[in-house]
Design a protein around this motif. Structure first.
Motif, short mmCIF file in Angstrom:
data_model
loop_
_atom_site.label_atom_id
_atom_site.label_comp_id
_atom_site.label_asym_id
_atom_site.label_seq_id
_atom_site.Cartn_x
_atom_site.Cartn_y
_atom_site.Cartn_z
N SER A 68 0.83 -1.20 0.00
CA SER A 68 0.00 0.00 0.00
C SER A 68 0.87 1.25 0.00
O SER A 68 2.04 1.20 0.35
N SER A 72 -10.96 -0.85 -2.61
CA SER A 72 -9.72 -1.02 -3.36
C SER A 72 -8.90 -2.18 -2.81
O SER A 72 -8.21 -2.87 -3.56
N ALA A 73 -8.99 -2.43 -1.51
CA ALA A 73 -8.30 -3.59 -0.94
C ALA A 73 -8.90 -4.88 -1.51
O ALA A 73 -8.17 -5.81 -1.88
N SER A 108 -7.91 -5.18 -5.10
CA SER A 108 -6.50 -5.56 -5.17
C SER A 108 -6.34 -7.07 -5.05
O SER A 108 -5.55 -7.68 -5.77
N ASN A 122 -2.38 -0.86 -3.04
CA ASN A 122 -3.60 -0.23 -2.58
C ASN A 122 -3.30 1.20 -2.11
O ASN A 122 -2.32 1.42 -1.40
#
Length: 121
Positions: free
Chosen positions: A25, A93-94, A97, A109
């Motif tokens: 991230s 988004s996690a 991903s 991320n």
């Protein structure tokens, strides 16, 4: 033995809830620096309605909630380059991903998502 059972379930809980383990991230501040220096792949996984309210320039779009998200996202991205993924706050988004990693992409991320991006403007 009775003391071990709660410990077992607590351990199981933490292992199952840590879905972002191993997920790289970056902060939105780090993303801004990268965008100034490099031509990176940036993927916005928010809904079209959210995108209408604003987005990060150069981003490609693929709504995580679309049934064909994995195909649509994969077709618009280059597997040879890392993909930076953002949503509104960082949760979707996690998840996106994880889906993209399963497809063989290197994914980063963006923590805090678009909300954090706007706060820092």
């Amino acid at each position: 033995m009775k003391k071990l059972i709660p410990l077992f379930f607590l351990t199981l809980f933490f292992l199952s809830c840590n879905s972002q383990e191993g997920l790289k991230s970056v902060s939105t501040q780090e993303l801004k620096v990268l965008l100034e220096k490099e031509n990176i792949q940036l993927l916005d996984v928010r809904t079209p309605k959210e995108v209408q309210l604003g987005f990060i320039e150069t981003a490609k779009f693929a709504n995580l909630f679309d049934a064909d998200f994995p195909v649509k996202a994969a077709n618009s991205l280059d597997k040879n380059k890392p993909v930076y993924v953002y949503c509104r706050s960082g949760r979707r988004s996690a998840k996106a991903s994880e889906v993209l990693q399963e497809k063989g992409f290197t994914v980063i991320n963006v923590l805090g998502g678009y909300n954090q991006w706007i706060k820092e403007k």
